[in-house]
Design an enzyme around this catalytic site. Structure first.
Site, short mmCIF file in Angstrom:
data_model
loop_
_atom_site.label_atom_id
_atom_site.label_comp_id
_atom_site.label_asym_id
_atom_site.label_seq_id
_atom_site.Cartn_x
_atom_site.Cartn_y
_atom_site.Cartn_z
N TYR A 94 0.85 -1.20 0.00
CA TYR A 94 0.00 0.00 0.00
C TYR A 94 0.89 1.24 0.00
O TYR A 94 1.96 1.23 0.62
CB TYR A 94 -0.85 0.06 1.28
CG TYR A 94 -1.96 -0.93 1.33
CD1 TYR A 94 -3.25 -0.62 0.88
CD2 TYR A 94 -1.75 -2.20 1.86
CE1 TYR A 94 -4.27 -1.53 0.95
CE2 TYR A 94 -2.78 -3.13 1.92
CZ TYR A 94 -4.04 -2.78 1.47
OH TYR A 94 -5.06 -3.69 1.54
N TYR A 133 -0.43 -10.03 0.87
CA TYR A 133 0.64 -9.41 1.67
C TYR A 133 0.68 -10.01 3.07
O TYR A 133 -0.33 -10.51 3.57
CB TYR A 133 0.50 -7.88 1.71
CG TYR A 133 -0.78 -7.35 2.29
CD1 TYR A 133 -0.94 -7.19 3.68
CD2 TYR A 133 -1.84 -6.99 1.47
CE1 TYR A 133 -2.12 -6.67 4.20
CE2 TYR A 133 -3.02 -6.48 1.98
CZ TYR A 133 -3.14 -6.32 3.36
OH TYR A 133 -4.31 -5.83 3.87
N ARG A 141 -2.46 -12.22 3.89
CA ARG A 141 -3.83 -11.84 3.51
C ARG A 141 -4.05 -12.16 2.04
O ARG A 141 -3.19 -11.89 1.20
CB ARG A 141 -4.07 -10.35 3.74
CG ARG A 141 -4.06 -9.93 5.18
CD ARG A 141 -5.37 -9.45 5.76
NE ARG A 141 -6.58 -10.14 5.38
CZ ARG A 141 -7.67 -9.54 4.93
NH1 ARG A 141 -7.71 -8.24 4.78
NH2 ARG A 141 -8.76 -10.24 4.63
N HIS A 144 -7.38 -8.67 -1.98
CA HIS A 144 -8.68 -8.08 -1.64
C HIS A 144 -8.67 -6.59 -1.97
O HIS A 144 -7.61 -5.98 -2.08
CB HIS A 144 -9.01 -8.28 -0.15
CG HIS A 144 -8.00 -7.66 0.75
ND1 HIS A 144 -6.84 -8.30 1.11
CD2 HIS A 144 -7.93 -6.43 1.32
CE1 HIS A 144 -6.10 -7.51 1.88
NE2 HIS A 144 -6.74 -6.35 2.03
N HIS A 146 -10.45 -2.98 -0.54
CA HIS A 146 -11.24 -2.38 0.54
C HIS A 146 -12.28 -1.43 -0.04
O HIS A 146 -11.99 -0.70 -1.00
CB HIS A 146 -10.32 -1.55 1.45
CG HIS A 146 -9.34 -2.38 2.22
ND1 HIS A 146 -9.60 -2.84 3.49
CD2 HIS A 146 -8.11 -2.85 1.90
CE1 HIS A 146 -8.55 -3.53 3.93
NE2 HIS A 146 -7.64 -3.56 2.98
#
Ligand code: FE2
Length: 207
Positions: A94, A133, A141, A144, A146
């Site tokens: 991110y 990640y 994880r 995905h 958000h």
């Protein structure tokens, strides 16, 4: 069959039909916002996350399209909802000061988008398949995206969209704590094509 049993059978059939008539969707389950909601301002938050406006360079990764709909619990479209979405890049990083993953940043990846839903509740965006990640030393994880979806007179929904066919889905605590029905709502449906398309319906509950 005794009268009583016949009555009980009729009653249960009756309640089934009654349920069918009133059947309504469950709201999309909420999921945590996570620590990486964008903190920076960026001029470009349009529907195309694969490049910044005016740039010739594209983000790295597999390009995908997401076709979504925002609906109420009766399945009616919700127009002009604000669909705010953010995700990791193809490497699982991110653009956020608290993300200490060693994976590289991608200067061409927009990472964040805010789009309104249209007349039929529809929204569409083009992006790249987010990478998995690490969380701590043992967990990964699954890919995905958000979402934070808001509209006056409805409960704001913070959730995550998952991708079908990902083995990591089966080991993800956040996804696995949900019922099967709830999981199905958060795992998008894939439509094969030159650019893979994912369909995702979001159900908001009225206030
Ligand atoms: Fe995340």
């Amino acid at each position: 069959m005794s009268n009583r049993r016949r009555f009980m059978k009729m009653a249960s059939l009756g309640s089934l039909f009654a349920f069918g008539a009133k059947a309504q969707q469950i709201p999309s389950p909420t999921q945590i916002e996570g620590p990486f909601y964008p903190t920076y301002e960026q001029k470009d938050k349009d529907f195309d996350l694969t490049k910044f406006k005016g740039s010739q360079q594209s983000a790295k990764g597999t390009i995908i399209e997401v076709f979504g709909r925002v609906l109420d619990l009766q399945g009616k479209p919700i127009e002009n909802a604000t669909v705010d979405l953010w995700q990791a890049n193809a490497a699982g990083r991110y653009r956020h000061p608290h993300d200490d993953n060693n994976a590289p940043l991608d200067p061409n990846f927009q990472g964040w988008s805010i789009v309104p839903s249209g007349k039929k509740g529809e929204f569409k965006f083009k992006t790249i398949l987010p990478g998995a990640y690490p969380i701590g030393k043992k967990r990964l994880r699954p890919p995905h995206i958000h979402f934070k979806v808001s509209k006056k007179d409805y409960h704001e929904l913070t959730t995550q969209m998952y991708f079908p066919g990902q083995d990591l889905n089966k080991k993800d605590n956040l996804l696995q704590r949900l019922s099967k029905k709830e999981q199905d709502l958060l795992i998008a449906k894939k439509i094969e094509g030159k650019i893979p398309r994912y369909e995702f319906s979001i159900y908001l509950k009225e206030v």
